[in-house]
Write a protein that holds these residues in place. Structure first.
Motif, PDB file in Angstrom:
ATOM      1  N   ARG A   1       0.828  -1.203   0.000  1.00  0.00           N
ATOM      2  CA  ARG A   1       0.000   0.000   0.000  1.00  0.00           C
ATOM      3  C   ARG A   1       0.864   1.254   0.000  1.00  0.00           C
ATOM      4  O   ARG A   1       0.553   2.235  -0.701  1.00  0.00           O
TER       5      ARG A   1
ATOM      6  N   LEU B   1       1.015   4.152  -2.995  1.00  0.00           N
ATOM      7  CA  LEU B   1       0.789   5.573  -2.744  1.00  0.00           C
ATOM      8  C   LEU B   1       1.996   6.405  -3.177  1.00  0.00           C
ATOM      9  O   LEU B   1       1.833   7.498  -3.745  1.00  0.00           O
TER      10      LEU B   1
ATOM     11  N   ASP C   1       1.282  10.316  -3.885  1.00  0.00           N
ATOM     12  CA  ASP C   1       0.479  10.731  -2.735  1.00  0.00           C
ATOM     13  C   ASP C   1       1.291  10.508  -1.454  1.00  0.00           C
ATOM     14  O   ASP C   1       1.041   9.570  -0.687  1.00  0.00           O
TER      15      ASP C   1
ATOM     16  N   SER D   1      -0.735  10.803   2.054  1.00  0.00           N
ATOM     17  CA  SER D   1      -1.491   9.606   2.446  1.00  0.00           C
ATOM     18  C   SER D   1      -0.554   8.480   2.877  1.00  0.00           C
ATOM     19  O   SER D   1      -0.872   7.711   3.795  1.00  0.00           O
TER      20      SER D   1
ATOM     21  N   LEU E   1       0.569   9.312   6.340  1.00  0.00           N
ATOM     22  CA  LEU E   1      -0.551   9.134   7.263  1.00  0.00           C
ATOM     23  C   LEU E   1      -0.792   7.655   7.541  1.00  0.00           C
ATOM     24  O   LEU E   1      -1.066   7.261   8.688  1.00  0.00           O
ATOM     25  N   LEU E   2      -0.673   6.830   6.520  1.00  0.00           N
ATOM     26  CA  LEU E   2      -0.840   5.382   6.699  1.00  0.00           C
ATOM     27  C   LEU E   2       0.219   4.826   7.652  1.00  0.00           C
ATOM     28  O   LEU E   2      -0.100   4.005   8.526  1.00  0.00           O
TER      29      LEU E   2
ATOM     30  N   GLN F   1      -0.402   5.821  11.316  1.00  0.00           N
ATOM     31  CA  GLN F   1      -1.501   5.084  11.946  1.00  0.00           C
ATOM     32  C   GLN F   1      -1.103   3.665  12.339  1.00  0.00           C
ATOM     33  O   GLN F   1      -1.891   2.973  12.985  1.00  0.00           O
TER      34      GLN F   1
END
Length: 227
Positions: free
Chosen positions: A68, A72, A77, A80, A83-84, A87
């Motif tokens: 993933r 991105l 991106d 994102s 941010l992934l 998290q």
């Protein structure tokens, strides 16, 4: 004759019950050296459980996280992607997040930043493992020291005994002195096994971290794919 056999059996059972020594009695017979051994055992159990929970948490990297992140990054991106990673509370995610934040810098700088984060994560994973190894080595030595001091006390008691020395006095002093050696070996062996188990888990996790960092650097070495 049958009555005699029953009586003899009952007498032996009674004698065994009277002469039996419980585990608590053996522990208390070990003397003062059983106190540091008990403390060392508590420390070993605490470190093992605490480190095991930390390592298990660090190993729970979500399946497909790297794919993933790569997707991105290839799509440009970066927000994102960061941010992934933010998290996901794992060492691998934190290393990837640091690498993503350095995209645009020279490749060597990105590698150095990822490596620095990796070193910090490895330090956090290996923290207190050296103390567990110390317990594994110190416990048998403390137990042996307790045996030596117990033997000295036993021989002093024998020397002060007037007349014929009772075999019970001799054997009692010796077996009480040997208790600390047995206890020290038990604590040391358990701590040693726990240490090696945790080290193996950490090494496995370090390998996953290195593999992920290499895979990320390989992605960045294809600038035509990174927008």
């Amino acid at each position: 004759m049958h009555f005699l056999q029953i009586t003899t059996t009952d007498s032996l059972s009674t004698a065994t019950a009277d002469n039996g020594v419980s585990l608590l009695d053996l522990t208390l017979s070990g003397g003062l050296m059983m106190i540091p051994l008990f403390i060392l055992s508590i420390v070993a159990v605490y470190i093992f459980i605490e480190r095991l929970l930390i390592i298990q948490k660090a190993s729970k990297t979500p399946t497909g996280l790297m794919e993933r992140v790569k997707s991105l990054v290839l799509n440009g991106d970066m927000v994102s992607a960061r941010l992934l990673c933010n998290q996901t509370d794992t060492p691998i995610a934190r290393m990837l997040e640091k690498g993503i934040s350095r995209i645009g810098s020279p490749l060597k700088n990105i590698e150095a930043s990822i490596e620095n984060v990796g070193k910090i994560e490895i330090y956090n994973l290996e923290k207190n493992l050296s103390l567990l190894a110390t317990v594994a080595g110190a416990a048998p030595m403390v137990g042996f020291l307790g045996t030596v001091t117990g033997m000295i006390q036993a021989f002093i008691a024998i020397a002060q005994e007037e007349g014929t020395v009772s075999p019970k006095l001799l054997s009692g002093g010796i077996y009480e002195a040997m208790i600390t050696t047995a206890a020290g070996l038990i604590v040391g062996i358990i701590a040693y096994l726990a240490y090696n188990y945790l080290v193996a888990r950490v090494q496995k996790l370090i390998f996953s971290m290195e593999y992920s960092s290499v895979e990320f650097i390989d992605l960045l070495q294809e600038p035509d794919k990174v927008r």
